[in-house]
Scaffold this motif. Sequence first.
Motif, PDB file in Angstrom:
ATOM      1  N   ASN A  52      -7.746   2.822  -8.891  1.00 50.33           N
ATOM      2  CA  ASN A  52      -6.730   3.614  -7.993  1.00 50.33           C
ATOM      3  C   ASN A  52      -5.687   2.701  -7.845  1.00 50.33           C
ATOM      4  O   ASN A  52      -4.520   3.179  -7.595  1.00 50.33           O
ATOM      5  CB  ASN A  52      -7.623   3.672  -6.733  1.00 50.33           C
ATOM      6  N   LEU A  53      -5.942   1.273  -8.050  1.00 48.19           N
ATOM      7  CA  LEU A  53      -4.974   0.391  -8.002  1.00 48.19           C
ATOM      8  C   LEU A  53      -3.774   0.683  -9.253  1.00 48.19           C
ATOM      9  O   LEU A  53      -2.552   0.716  -9.014  1.00 48.19           O
ATOM     10  CB  LEU A  53      -5.215  -1.021  -7.974  1.00 48.19           C
ATOM     11  N   THR A 131     -11.698   8.922  -2.342  1.00 45.36           N
ATOM     12  CA  THR A 131     -10.371   8.849  -1.873  1.00 45.36           C
ATOM     13  C   THR A 131     -10.435   9.404  -0.212  1.00 45.36           C
ATOM     14  O   THR A 131      -9.399   9.179   0.553  1.00 45.36           O
ATOM     15  CB  THR A 131      -9.455   9.731  -2.615  1.00 45.36           C
ATOM     16  N   LEU A 132     -11.514   9.882   0.093  1.00 48.70           N
ATOM     17  CA  LEU A 132     -11.734  10.465   1.534  1.00 48.70           C
ATOM     18  C   LEU A 132     -12.320   9.071   2.185  1.00 48.70           C
ATOM     19  O   LEU A 132     -12.314   9.183   3.363  1.00 48.70           O
ATOM     20  CB  LEU A 132     -12.405  11.717   1.482  1.00 48.70           C
ATOM     21  N   ALA A 137      -6.227   5.053   0.183  1.00 47.13           N
ATOM     22  CA  ALA A 137      -6.297   5.102  -1.370  1.00 47.13           C
ATOM     23  C   ALA A 137      -5.174   6.028  -1.541  1.00 47.13           C
ATOM     24  O   ALA A 137      -4.481   6.757  -0.873  1.00 47.13           O
ATOM     25  CB  ALA A 137      -7.476   6.053  -1.357  1.00 47.13           C
ATOM     26  N   VAL A 138      -4.706   5.571  -2.911  1.00 43.75           N
ATOM     27  CA  VAL A 138      -3.719   6.243  -3.538  1.00 43.75           C
ATOM     28  C   VAL A 138      -4.132   7.672  -4.010  1.00 43.75           C
ATOM     29  O   VAL A 138      -5.111   7.787  -4.532  1.00 43.75           O
ATOM     30  CB  VAL A 138      -3.183   5.493  -4.848  1.00 43.75           C
ATOM     31  N   GLY A 198      -8.857   9.660 -10.971  1.00 44.10           N
ATOM     32  CA  GLY A 198      -8.001  10.583  -9.848  1.00 44.10           C
ATOM     33  C   GLY A 198      -8.618  10.060  -8.442  1.00 44.10           C
ATOM     34  O   GLY A 198      -8.057  10.394  -7.418  1.00 44.10           O
ATOM     35  N   GLY A 199      -9.895   9.770  -8.465  1.00 50.47           N
ATOM     36  CA  GLY A 199     -10.624   9.509  -7.299  1.00 50.47           C
ATOM     37  C   GLY A 199     -11.353  10.592  -6.803  1.00 50.47           C
ATOM     38  O   GLY A 199     -11.916  10.667  -5.738  1.00 50.47           O
TER      39      GLY A 199
END
Length: 248
Positions: A52-53, A131-132, A137-138, A198-199
């Motif tokens: 994610n980074l 991401t949730l 989160a990006v 993509g998460g």
Amino acid sequence: MQTHRQNLKQDWHPVAFAAGCGFCVLLLLSWFIEPTRSLWLALDERFFSAVNLSLASSKGWQVFWAIANNRAVDIVSALTFVALYGHCFRRHYRQQIDLSIARGLLLTGMVVASKQIAEALAVLVGRTSPTLVYPGAVRLSELVPGFPTKDAGYVVFPGDHATILLVCAGFLTFYLPRRYSVVAWIAAVAFSIPRLVGGGHWLTDDLVGSVAVASFILAYVFATPLHRIVTDRLETTVKRIRARFPTS
């Protein structure tokens, strides 16, 4: 009839069946119970943090993964396996069109079954995407606005997309020459990665959940006479249908 029974007996591989089902159960248990659960969750967090980074590094990198997570790429992945099967058919099984169609229908049934099992297990577990879970989160959907991309989900364990890819790769491995199976497994892994970067999924959604469900499906079909029983019946049906519409 005697030959058919002998074939069915030869198709029964109890050791492989027990190994496949046992592996499925043990893998899932390792995710649900301690002390291995904590290890899996720690791996999830580290992997997501790293990938994610990386999404904040450059616009080009963001666009690439946004495209890779578009639903249209799912169609590309499906067409990849169809193309592999079709290419092998043209080169090796052109005289066995009824059997090839029957096997294709078997794969369709396996895909539907694996998706249903994955979705049922996902609802039972109720895990949401990283991401949730992490507010900061990006998100690709925010970084590349206006481009439909899947980067979140509310029921993600196991990953249904990865499960289907693994089942397709296992199917091609059983029926096709080795060079096709190698390409199939590479494709399965490659098309699974975008959801992780993509998460939309945690790493263990695929590494544990998808692998476990796919292992069960493949063992149940190919370590038992089920694949021969189904394809024999489907081949007979296909022959009858084709006989009604003879080609000139």
